[in-house]
Scaffold this active site. Structure first.
Site, PDB file in Angstrom:
ATOM      1  N   PHE A  90       0.930  -1.275   0.175  1.00  0.00           N
ATOM      2  CA  PHE A  90       0.151  -0.071  -0.106  1.00  0.00           C
ATOM      3  C   PHE A  90       0.920   1.404   0.005  1.00  0.00           C
ATOM      4  CE2 PHE A  90      -2.492   3.180   2.386  1.00  0.00           C
ATOM      5  CZ  PHE A  90      -3.475   3.297   1.720  1.00  0.00           C
ATOM      6  N   ASN A 195      -3.532   1.651  10.532  1.00  0.00           N
ATOM      7  CA  ASN A 195      -4.330   2.030   9.339  1.00  0.00           C
ATOM      8  C   ASN A 195      -4.577   0.627   8.732  1.00  0.00           C
ATOM      9  OD1 ASN A 195      -5.263   3.219   6.961  1.00  0.00           O
ATOM     10  ND2 ASN A 195      -3.347   3.588   6.251  1.00  0.00           N
ATOM     11  N   PRO A 196      -5.560  -0.115   8.867  1.00  0.00           N
ATOM     12  CA  PRO A 196      -5.855  -1.554   8.336  1.00  0.00           C
ATOM     13  C   PRO A 196      -6.608  -1.245   7.054  1.00  0.00           C
ATOM     14  CG  PRO A 196      -7.368  -0.748  10.108  1.00  0.00           C
ATOM     15  CD  PRO A 196      -6.644   0.405   9.751  1.00  0.00           C
TER      16      PRO A 196
HETATM   17  C1  LIG Z   1      -4.131   0.334   4.307  1.00  0.00           C
HETATM   18  S1  LIG Z   1      -2.931  -0.728   4.382  1.00  0.00           S
HETATM   19  C2  LIG Z   1      -1.961   0.379   5.402  1.00  0.00           C
HETATM   20  C3  LIG Z   1      -0.386  -0.008   5.396  1.00  0.00           C
HETATM   21  C4  LIG Z   1       0.453   1.183   6.488  1.00  0.00           C
HETATM   22  N1  LIG Z   1      -0.025   0.958   7.721  1.00  0.00           N
HETATM   23  C5  LIG Z   1      -0.054   2.604   5.858  1.00  0.00           C
HETATM   24  O1  LIG Z   1      -0.540   3.406   6.586  1.00  0.00           O
HETATM   25  O2  LIG Z   1       0.543   2.880   4.935  1.00  0.00           O
HETATM   26  C6  LIG Z   1      -3.175  -2.345   5.389  1.00  0.00           C
HETATM   27  C7  LIG Z   1      -2.167  -3.256   5.621  1.00  0.00           C
HETATM   28  O3  LIG Z   1      -2.572  -4.025   6.373  1.00  0.00           O
HETATM   29  C8  LIG Z   1      -2.082  -5.381   5.988  1.00  0.00           C
HETATM   30  N2  LIG Z   1      -3.007  -6.587   6.358  1.00  0.00           N
HETATM   31  C9  LIG Z   1      -4.052  -6.795   6.006  1.00  0.00           C
HETATM   32  N3  LIG Z   1      -4.706  -7.664   6.997  1.00  0.00           N
HETATM   33  C10 LIG Z   1      -3.845  -7.900   7.863  1.00  0.00           C
HETATM   34  C11 LIG Z   1      -4.056  -8.506   9.033  1.00  0.00           C
HETATM   35  N4  LIG Z   1      -5.102  -9.470   9.143  1.00  0.00           N
HETATM   36  N5  LIG Z   1      -2.756  -8.560   9.783  1.00  0.00           N
HETATM   37  C12 LIG Z   1      -1.971  -7.991   9.606  1.00  0.00           C
HETATM   38  N6  LIG Z   1      -1.656  -7.148   8.770  1.00  0.00           N
HETATM   39  C13 LIG Z   1      -2.780  -7.058   7.636  1.00  0.00           C
HETATM   40  C14 LIG Z   1      -1.940  -5.391   4.613  1.00  0.00           C
HETATM   41  O4  LIG Z   1      -1.282  -6.252   3.882  1.00  0.00           O
HETATM   42  C15 LIG Z   1      -1.575  -3.972   4.291  1.00  0.00           C
HETATM   43  O5  LIG Z   1      -0.140  -3.787   4.396  1.00  0.00           O
END
Ligand SMILES: C[S@@+](CC[C@H](N)C(=O)[O-])C[C@H]1O[C@@H](n2cnc3c(N)ncnc32)[C@H](O)[C@@H]1O
Length: 307
Positions: A90, A195-196
């Site tokens: 992302f 930030n999920p």
């Molecule tokens: C919206 S992106 C945000 C990334 C970063 N925090 C940012 O603000 O740029 C969400 C991230 O959560 C990860 N992700 C999705 N489901 C997850 C889970 N169950 N546990 C850990 N990471 C997860 C995704 O791979 C992605 O990298």
């Protein structure tokens, strides 16, 4: 061909294809290929044939399938940092900056005892975790990410920032919705930031996003809460009493996320926050209770792995 003429030509093609910020993007591409800062373009040497070919290739990729400019450049500006990004991760967004500022303001002041413990759930490129580690060298910052490609970028950025002198992150490969994740930190964390993936399932997104950024980073189920809801429970388990939670959300789901945090039962002072454009953007709350009031961790839950 003079660099300024190359920029003009690239900007013309980008604009004709409907790319926003065509001039800036043309400057960024030309500066990237020439290996100079954008501000140095007016005084740059003429662009040679191989430079022109590379600029044409990048402009064509931007036009043909809307590859995000950050993927083409391999970098994204993220608050005070410049991070490596590319396919599989992302791209950090400016609106997340306010959540970082909020979390930094909530941390115990430096100098009083051991530094704070911070956890970034769903870390992606590492932007939240790395910004906090940069601003607070005394903090022990843990970053949790589930997906392998994103983990590769996270580790790369963590290594870059550590080499630049920031306090190294502790990177964990694991599921932020797993109640057993980071069991060793249970009840000891000063701030959980996240930030999920939170967009309610849709096809109505720009081609740059829908066609390139991983769906696992974007979507939070039909209502946008599929990851946030269990993640709030995980955060409640990790945080010490008085600890701070900050979770970003879709602009349509602020009230729902606040309700999820309230319904979790172990948070008080639940507040909704807007971004600089006035859109609902993140929810904060404070962990209630005494240090000993936690339910015992179920020994059968899987413990997240730490690599
Ligand atoms: C919206 S992106 C945000 C990334 C970063 N925090 C940012 O603000 O740029 C969400 C991230 O959560 C990860 N992700 C999705 N489901 C997850 C889970 N169950 N546990 C850990 N990471 C997860 C995704 O791979 C992605 O990298």
């Amino acid at each position: 061909m003079p660099a300024t003429a190359v920029v003009r030509s690239a900007a013309h093609d980008l604009r004709a294809a409907g790319v926003d910020s065509a001039v800036v993007e043309a400057q960024l591409i030309c500066a990237h290929v020439l290996g100079i800062d954008r501000s140095a373009l007016p005084l740059a040497d003429a662009v040679d044939a191989s430079g022109l070919a590379e600029i044409d290739r990048m402009v064509a990729a931007r036009i043909a399938d809307r590859t995000p400019i950050q993927y083409l450049l391999g970098r994204a500006v993220s608050g005070r940092l410049d991070l490596a990004v590319g396919p599989g991760v992302f791209i950090p967004r400016p609106e997340t900056e306010l959540l970082v500022e909020d979390a930094l303001a909530a941390l115990p002041a430096p100098g009083d005892g051991p530094g704070p413990v911070v956890v970034d759930l769903c870390a992606g490129s590492g932007t939240l975790a790395l910004e906090i580690a940069h601003a607070r060298p005394d903090a022990r910052v843990h970053a949790v990410e589930l997906h392998d490609q994103a983990l590769d970028w996270l580790r790369r950025n963590a290594a870059e920032r550590a080499a630049a002198g920031d306090t190294p992150l502790v990177v964990h490969s694991g599921d932020a919705t797993d109640p057993g994740i980071l069991a060793e930190l249970r009840g000891r964390v000063d701030a959980v930031v996240s930030n999920p993936p939170y967009i309610p399932r849709t096809d109505d997104l720009p081609a740059e996003v829908l066609g390139h950024e991983p769906a696992t980073a974007l979507f939070g189920g039909v209502d946008g809460l599929a990851v946030i809801t269990p993640l709030v429970g995980v955060a409640a388990g990790l945080l010490a009493p008085g600890g701070h939670l900050a979770v970003e959300h879709d602009e349509e789901t602020g009230a729902s996320v606040a309700s999820v945090v309230e319904a979790q039962g172990r948070f008080g002072t639940v507040e909704q926050h807007t971004d600089l454009a006035g859109r609902p953007r993140f929810v904060t709350a404070t962990r209630l209770g005494d240090r000993d009031d936690d339910d015992e961790l179920d020994p059968t839950v899987r413990k997240g792995t730490t690599r």
